[in-house]
Design a protein around this motif. Structure first.
Motif, PDB file in Angstrom:
ATOM      1  N   GLN A 180       0.812  -1.208   0.000  1.00  0.00           N
ATOM      2  CA  GLN A 180       0.000   0.000   0.000  1.00  0.00           C
ATOM      3  C   GLN A 180       0.853   1.269   0.000  1.00  0.00           C
ATOM      4  O   GLN A 180       0.355   2.343  -0.309  1.00  0.00           O
ATOM      5  N   GLY A 181       2.124   1.133   0.356  1.00  0.00           N
ATOM      6  CA  GLY A 181       3.007   2.290   0.386  1.00  0.00           C
ATOM      7  C   GLY A 181       2.880   3.115   1.653  1.00  0.00           C
ATOM      8  O   GLY A 181       3.372   4.237   1.714  1.00  0.00           O
ATOM      9  N   ASN A 182       2.235   2.552   2.660  1.00  0.00           N
ATOM     10  CA  ASN A 182       2.085   3.261   3.930  1.00  0.00           C
ATOM     11  C   ASN A 182       3.388   3.217   4.714  1.00  0.00           C
ATOM     12  O   ASN A 182       4.117   2.228   4.666  1.00  0.00           O
ATOM     13  N   PHE A 183       3.658   4.273   5.452  1.00  0.00           N
ATOM     14  CA  PHE A 183       4.794   4.329   6.375  1.00  0.00           C
ATOM     15  C   PHE A 183       6.125   4.102   5.665  1.00  0.00           C
ATOM     16  O   PHE A 183       6.982   3.392   6.162  1.00  0.00           O
ATOM     17  N   VAL A 184       6.283   4.685   4.498  1.00  0.00           N
ATOM     18  CA  VAL A 184       7.508   4.554   3.724  1.00  0.00           C
ATOM     19  C   VAL A 184       8.298   5.852   3.829  1.00  0.00           C
ATOM     20  O   VAL A 184       7.742   6.936   3.689  1.00  0.00           O
ATOM     21  N   ALA A 185       9.587   5.732   4.077  1.00  0.00           N
ATOM     22  CA  ALA A 185      10.483   6.885   4.068  1.00  0.00           C
ATOM     23  C   ALA A 185      11.336   6.799   2.803  1.00  0.00           C
ATOM     24  O   ALA A 185      11.343   5.776   2.121  1.00  0.00           O
ATOM     25  N   GLU A 186      12.014   7.875   2.491  1.00  0.00           N
ATOM     26  CA  GLU A 186      12.893   7.869   1.321  1.00  0.00           C
ATOM     27  C   GLU A 186      14.327   8.083   1.745  1.00  0.00           C
ATOM     28  O   GLU A 186      14.605   8.894   2.626  1.00  0.00           O
ATOM     29  N   SER A 187      15.233   7.360   1.088  1.00  0.00           N
ATOM     30  CA  SER A 187      16.658   7.556   1.348  1.00  0.00           C
ATOM     31  C   SER A 187      17.110   8.830   0.641  1.00  0.00           C
ATOM     32  O   SER A 187      16.355   9.430  -0.142  1.00  0.00           O
ATOM     33  N   ALA A 188      18.341   9.228   0.879  1.00  0.00           N
ATOM     34  CA  ALA A 188      18.880  10.424   0.222  1.00  0.00           C
ATOM     35  C   ALA A 188      18.911  10.250  -1.298  1.00  0.00           C
ATOM     36  O   ALA A 188      18.795  11.223  -2.042  1.00  0.00           O
ATOM     37  N   ALA A 189      19.025   9.005  -1.752  1.00  0.00           N
ATOM     38  CA  ALA A 189      19.055   8.721  -3.188  1.00  0.00           C
ATOM     39  C   ALA A 189      17.657   8.573  -3.782  1.00  0.00           C
ATOM     40  O   ALA A 189      17.509   8.306  -4.963  1.00  0.00           O
ATOM     41  N   GLY A 190      16.628   8.718  -2.950  1.00  0.00           N
ATOM     42  CA  GLY A 190      15.256   8.609  -3.442  1.00  0.00           C
ATOM     43  C   GLY A 190      14.674   7.215  -3.420  1.00  0.00           C
ATOM     44  O   GLY A 190      13.570   6.998  -3.914  1.00  0.00           O
ATOM     45  N   GLN A 191      15.393   6.259  -2.871  1.00  0.00           N
ATOM     46  CA  GLN A 191      14.906   4.883  -2.785  1.00  0.00           C
ATOM     47  C   GLN A 191      13.961   4.744  -1.590  1.00  0.00           C
ATOM     48  O   GLN A 191      14.184   5.349  -0.545  1.00  0.00           O
ATOM     49  N   PRO A 192      12.900   3.940  -1.742  1.00  0.00           N
ATOM     50  CA  PRO A 192      11.980   3.758  -0.607  1.00  0.00           C
ATOM     51  C   PRO A 192      12.616   2.925   0.504  1.00  0.00           C
ATOM     52  O   PRO A 192      13.356   1.976   0.238  1.00  0.00           O
ATOM     53  N   ILE A 193      12.344   3.314   1.725  1.00  0.00           N
ATOM     54  CA  ILE A 193      12.781   2.553   2.895  1.00  0.00           C
ATOM     55  C   ILE A 193      11.517   2.086   3.597  1.00  0.00           C
ATOM     56  O   ILE A 193      10.750   2.900   4.113  1.00  0.00           O
ATOM     57  N   PHE A 194      11.293   0.798   3.589  1.00  0.00           N
ATOM     58  CA  PHE A 194      10.114   0.210   4.220  1.00  0.00           C
ATOM     59  C   PHE A 194      10.458  -0.113   5.670  1.00  0.00           C
ATOM     60  O   PHE A 194      10.736  -1.253   6.025  1.00  0.00           O
ATOM     61  N   TRP A 195      10.427   0.918   6.514  1.00  0.00           N
ATOM     62  CA  TRP A 195      10.869   0.746   7.897  1.00  0.00           C
ATOM     63  C   TRP A 195       9.948  -0.165   8.683  1.00  0.00           C
ATOM     64  O   TRP A 195      10.377  -0.783   9.653  1.00  0.00           O
ATOM     65  N   THR A 196       8.691  -0.304   8.261  1.00  0.00           N
ATOM     66  CA  THR A 196       7.793  -1.226   8.960  1.00  0.00           C
ATOM     67  C   THR A 196       8.265  -2.669   8.806  1.00  0.00           C
ATOM     68  O   THR A 196       8.016  -3.499   9.671  1.00  0.00           O
ATOM     69  N   ARG A 197       8.977  -2.958   7.712  1.00  0.00           N
ATOM     70  CA  ARG A 197       9.486  -4.321   7.521  1.00  0.00           C
ATOM     71  C   ARG A 197      10.482  -4.658   8.623  1.00  0.00           C
ATOM     72  O   ARG A 197      10.502  -5.772   9.130  1.00  0.00           O
ATOM     73  N   TRP A 198      11.303  -3.686   8.995  1.00  0.00           N
ATOM     74  CA  TRP A 198      12.267  -3.912  10.075  1.00  0.00           C
ATOM     75  C   TRP A 198      11.557  -4.110  11.401  1.00  0.00           C
ATOM     76  O   TRP A 198      11.955  -4.937  12.220  1.00  0.00           O
ATOM     77  N   LEU A 199      10.485  -3.380  11.623  1.00  0.00           N
ATOM     78  CA  LEU A 199       9.689  -3.555  12.833  1.00  0.00           C
ATOM     79  C   LEU A 199       9.105  -4.969  12.878  1.00  0.00           C
ATOM     80  O   LEU A 199       9.180  -5.659  13.894  1.00  0.00           O
TER      81      LEU A 199
END
Length: 90
Positions: free
Chosen positions: A49-68
């Motif tokens: 769904q793209g919820n709770f996604v951050a972006e890296s400095a290079a513009g890549q998505p970081i799915f931090w919920t996956r780490w949780l």
């Protein structure tokens, strides 16, 4: 392409959750395998769904919920290993 992988992960872990739910032995109590699969379903759903996604400095998505969810899943798996090995207390 990424969405296809998330959907495939969702499908695979949905099937495994159903399998682990129905093959659970009644006397064994806590169904860790089912919970790990179910937590992973939640993770793939949020990533898809793209919820709770951050972006890296290079513009890549970081799915931090996956780490949780990794932390939750690994904790459940360690609990299962301790139960199988007969380890009690900490």
């Amino acid at each position: 392409m990424t969405n296809i992988l998330f959907i495939l992960g969702f499908i695979i872990f949905s099937i495994s959750s159903v399998y682990f739910y129905f093959t659970q032995k009644k006397e064994s109590g806590f169904n860790t395998a089912f919970l790990v699969s179910f937590v992973t379903i939640a993770s793939y759903t949020l990533m898809w769904q793209g919820n709770f996604v951050a972006e890296s400095a290079a513009g890549q998505p970081i799915f931090w919920t996956r780490w949780l969810f990794y932390a939750i899943s690994c904790s459940l798996l360690m609990l299962e290993i301790a139960k199988v090995k007969g380890i009690t207390g900490a």
